[in-house]
Design a protein around this motif. Sequence first.
Motif, PDB file in Angstrom:
ATOM      1  N   GLY A  34      -7.505   6.650  10.494  1.00  0.00           N
ATOM      2  CA  GLY A  34      -8.891   6.944  10.114  1.00  0.00           C
ATOM      3  C   GLY A  34      -9.131   6.802   8.642  1.00  0.00           C
ATOM      4  N   VAL A  35      -8.188   6.188   7.899  1.00  0.00           N
ATOM      5  CA  VAL A  35      -8.320   6.030   6.448  1.00  0.00           C
ATOM      6  C   VAL A  35      -8.186   4.568   6.101  1.00  0.00           C
ATOM      7  N   ARG A  36      -9.142   4.043   5.345  1.00  0.00           N
ATOM      8  CA  ARG A  36      -9.046   2.678   4.833  1.00  0.00           C
ATOM      9  C   ARG A  36      -8.507   2.740   3.419  1.00  0.00           C
ATOM     10  N   GLN A  37      -7.427   1.987   3.143  1.00  0.00           N
ATOM     11  CA  GLN A  37      -6.811   1.997   1.819  1.00  0.00           C
ATOM     12  C   GLN A  37      -6.801   0.593   1.262  1.00  0.00           C
ATOM     13  N   ASN A  38      -7.286   0.388   0.052  1.00  0.00           N
ATOM     14  CA  ASN A  38      -7.322  -0.932  -0.578  1.00  0.00           C
ATOM     15  C   ASN A  38      -6.340  -0.991  -1.729  1.00  0.00           C
TER      16      ASN A  38
ATOM     17  N   THR B 240       0.820  -1.207   0.000  1.00  0.00           N
ATOM     18  CA  THR B 240       0.000   0.000   0.000  1.00  0.00           C
ATOM     19  C   THR B 240       0.855   1.258   0.000  1.00  0.00           C
ATOM     20  N   THR B 241       1.894   1.277   0.832  1.00  0.00           N
ATOM     21  CA  THR B 241       2.764   2.455   0.913  1.00  0.00           C
ATOM     22  C   THR B 241       3.453   2.712  -0.420  1.00  0.00           C
ATOM     23  N   LEU B 242       3.920   1.666  -1.073  1.00  0.00           N
ATOM     24  CA  LEU B 242       4.592   1.821  -2.362  1.00  0.00           C
ATOM     25  C   LEU B 242       3.618   2.272  -3.453  1.00  0.00           C
ATOM     26  N   ILE B 243       2.400   1.748  -3.434  1.00  0.00           N
ATOM     27  CA  ILE B 243       1.400   2.163  -4.417  1.00  0.00           C
ATOM     28  C   ILE B 243       1.082   3.651  -4.254  1.00  0.00           C
ATOM     29  N   VAL B 244       0.946   4.099  -3.017  1.00  0.00           N
ATOM     30  CA  VAL B 244       0.694   5.512  -2.762  1.00  0.00           C
ATOM     31  C   VAL B 244       1.873   6.361  -3.232  1.00  0.00           C
TER      32      VAL B 244
ATOM     33  N   ASN C 153      -6.801  12.351  -3.239  1.00  0.00           N
ATOM     34  CA  ASN C 153      -6.967  11.243  -2.302  1.00  0.00           C
ATOM     35  C   ASN C 153      -5.642  10.573  -1.980  1.00  0.00           C
ATOM     36  N   ILE C 154      -4.747  10.509  -2.959  1.00  0.00           N
ATOM     37  CA  ILE C 154      -3.437   9.901  -2.728  1.00  0.00           C
ATOM     38  C   ILE C 154      -2.629  10.728  -1.741  1.00  0.00           C
ATOM     39  N   VAL C 155      -2.709  12.052  -1.850  1.00  0.00           N
ATOM     40  CA  VAL C 155      -1.997  12.928  -0.917  1.00  0.00           C
ATOM     41  C   VAL C 155      -2.482  12.683   0.513  1.00  0.00           C
ATOM     42  N   ILE C 156      -3.801  12.590   0.685  1.00  0.00           N
ATOM     43  CA  ILE C 156      -4.367  12.313   2.013  1.00  0.00           C
ATOM     44  C   ILE C 156      -3.861  10.973   2.538  1.00  0.00           C
ATOM     45  N   SER C 157      -3.836   9.962   1.661  1.00  0.00           N
ATOM     46  CA  SER C 157      -3.363   8.635   2.064  1.00  0.00           C
ATOM     47  C   SER C 157      -1.885   8.675   2.433  1.00  0.00           C
TER      48      SER C 157
ATOM     49  N   SER D 297      -1.513  10.144   5.849  1.00  0.00           N
ATOM     50  CA  SER D 297      -2.019   9.213   6.856  1.00  0.00           C
ATOM     51  C   SER D 297      -1.052   8.055   7.078  1.00  0.00           C
ATOM     52  N   LEU D 298      -0.505   7.506   5.997  1.00  0.00           N
ATOM     53  CA  LEU D 298       0.439   6.393   6.117  1.00  0.00           C
ATOM     54  C   LEU D 298       1.714   6.828   6.823  1.00  0.00           C
ATOM     55  N   THR D 299       2.163   8.049   6.560  1.00  0.00           N
ATOM     56  CA  THR D 299       3.365   8.560   7.221  1.00  0.00           C
ATOM     57  C   THR D 299       3.123   8.697   8.722  1.00  0.00           C
ATOM     58  N   ILE D 300       1.968   9.260   9.089  1.00  0.00           N
ATOM     59  CA  ILE D 300       1.625   9.407  10.500  1.00  0.00           C
ATOM     60  C   ILE D 300       1.513   8.042  11.174  1.00  0.00           C
ATOM     61  N   ALA D 301       0.997   7.059  10.437  1.00  0.00           N
ATOM     62  CA  ALA D 301       0.812   5.716  10.996  1.00  0.00           C
ATOM     63  C   ALA D 301       2.105   4.924  11.100  1.00  0.00           C
ATOM     64  N   GLY D 302       3.199   5.469  10.586  1.00  0.00           N
ATOM     65  CA  GLY D 302       4.487   4.784  10.668  1.00  0.00           C
ATOM     66  C   GLY D 302       4.696   3.703   9.635  1.00  0.00           C
ATOM     67  N   ALA D 303       3.949   3.764   8.517  1.00  0.00           N
ATOM     68  CA  ALA D 303       4.057   2.729   7.488  1.00  0.00           C
ATOM     69  C   ALA D 303       5.239   2.955   6.547  1.00  0.00           C
ATOM     70  N   VAL D 304       5.805   4.155   6.557  1.00  0.00           N
ATOM     71  CA  VAL D 304       6.938   4.469   5.668  1.00  0.00           C
ATOM     72  C   VAL D 304       8.218   4.082   6.390  1.00  0.00           C
ATOM     73  N   THR D 305       8.780   2.932   6.020  1.00  0.00           N
ATOM     74  CA  THR D 305       9.990   2.414   6.665  1.00  0.00           C
ATOM     75  C   THR D 305      11.196   2.555   5.741  1.00  0.00           C
ATOM     76  N   THR D 306      12.370   2.337   6.285  1.00  0.00           N
ATOM     77  CA  THR D 306      13.605   2.417   5.498  1.00  0.00           C
ATOM     78  C   THR D 306      13.594   1.401   4.364  1.00  0.00           C
ATOM     79  N   LYS D 307      13.131   0.184   4.645  1.00  0.00           N
ATOM     80  CA  LYS D 307      13.080  -0.856   3.623  1.00  0.00           C
ATOM     81  C   LYS D 307      12.131  -0.472   2.491  1.00  0.00           C
ATOM     82  N   THR D 308      10.994   0.130   2.837  1.00  0.00           N
ATOM     83  CA  THR D 308      10.035   0.545   1.817  1.00  0.00           C
ATOM     84  C   THR D 308      10.624   1.638   0.937  1.00  0.00           C
ATOM     85  N   VAL D 309      11.338   2.570   1.554  1.00  0.00           N
ATOM     86  CA  VAL D 309      11.983   3.646   0.784  1.00  0.00           C
ATOM     87  C   VAL D 309      13.037   3.065  -0.155  1.00  0.00           C
ATOM     88  N   GLU D 310      13.802   2.080   0.306  1.00  0.00           N
ATOM     89  CA  GLU D 310      14.810   1.428  -0.543  1.00  0.00           C
ATOM     90  C   GLU D 310      14.153   0.769  -1.759  1.00  0.00           C
TER      91      GLU D 310
END
Length: 252
Positions: free
Chosen positions: A248-252, A40-44, A170-174, A177-190
Motif C-alpha cells: 500500500g506504499v508507493r516508493q520512488n 529502493t530497499t538500499l536507499i531506505v 516516512n522512511i521508517v514506514i517504508s 512496508s518493504l520488509t513485509i513485502a519481502g524486498a529485504v533479501t540476503t543479497k541486498t543485506v550483503e
Amino acid sequence: LGLFLLATFIGGLTSGLSGFAMGIVLSGIWLHILTPSQTTTLIVGCGLLTQTYAIWKLRHALNWRNVAPFIIGGAIGAPIGVMLLTYINPAFLRTGLGVLLVLYSSYSLAQPAFKPVQLGVPADVAVGIINGLLGGLTGLTGIIVTIWCQLRGWPKDVQRTVFQPVNLANIVISAVSLTIAGAVTTKTVELYLLGLPLLLAGLWSGFKLYGKLDDAAFRKVILLLLLVSGLTLDRVHIDLSMIGRLSGVRQN
C-alpha cells in the motif's frame, strides 16, 4: 562493485551536507547496476542510518513544536494520497513537480535576498498535509517541507531538524512496508554491509563540509540540489508497483 561503493560514498556525502536528496543521487547511479527493488530497499536502509545520525548530531536545535505540525499534517495527507492513486497518474505529478522545482530553484538562485514567510502553525500543518499527499501519490516525501523551511527563513540547523525527522518518519514506514513485502533479501543485506563503511565515510565528510557553511551558503546548496532534483525527477523513477500492491506504499 566499485561504482556501487562510489555512489554510496557520494550519497552519504550529500546526506551529510544537505540532509536530503540522497535518494535521487543514489538512484541515478544504482539503477544502472541494481534492480529497482534492490535500489529502493538500499536507499531506505541508508536513509534510516543517515537521517537518525543527522538528527542526533543536530539534537541541540531540535524542537518538537516545530516538527509536530508537519508530522500531523503528513499523517492526514498520506492516506488521502494513497487513495487518490487509483484516480491520478503519479507520472504527471512528477513531471509537474519537476518543472516547479526547476522554476523555483532557478528564480531563488537569481534572487539571493528574500523576505522570510511569516506564518504560523496552521500553515505548517497545511504544508504537512500537502507533503503527505504528494508522498502518498509519488513517494516523494521531503521536497515540499524542505522548500517550506527555506521560505520560512529558519537557520540551517533548525531547517534540518524539521525536514529530517519528517523524512525519517516516512522512511521508517517504508522500511516496514518493504520488509513485509519481502524486498529485504540476503543479497541486498550483503550489499548494504559492503557499502556501510563508505556511507559512513561520506556522511562524516558531508557533516564536516556542512559545519563550514553559513546560512546563505546552505541555502544555495539546497537550491542547487532542488534544481538537480527537478531536472532528473521524471527520468530517475523506480517502479515498485509490485511492492506498492503488497504494502500500500508507493516508493520512488
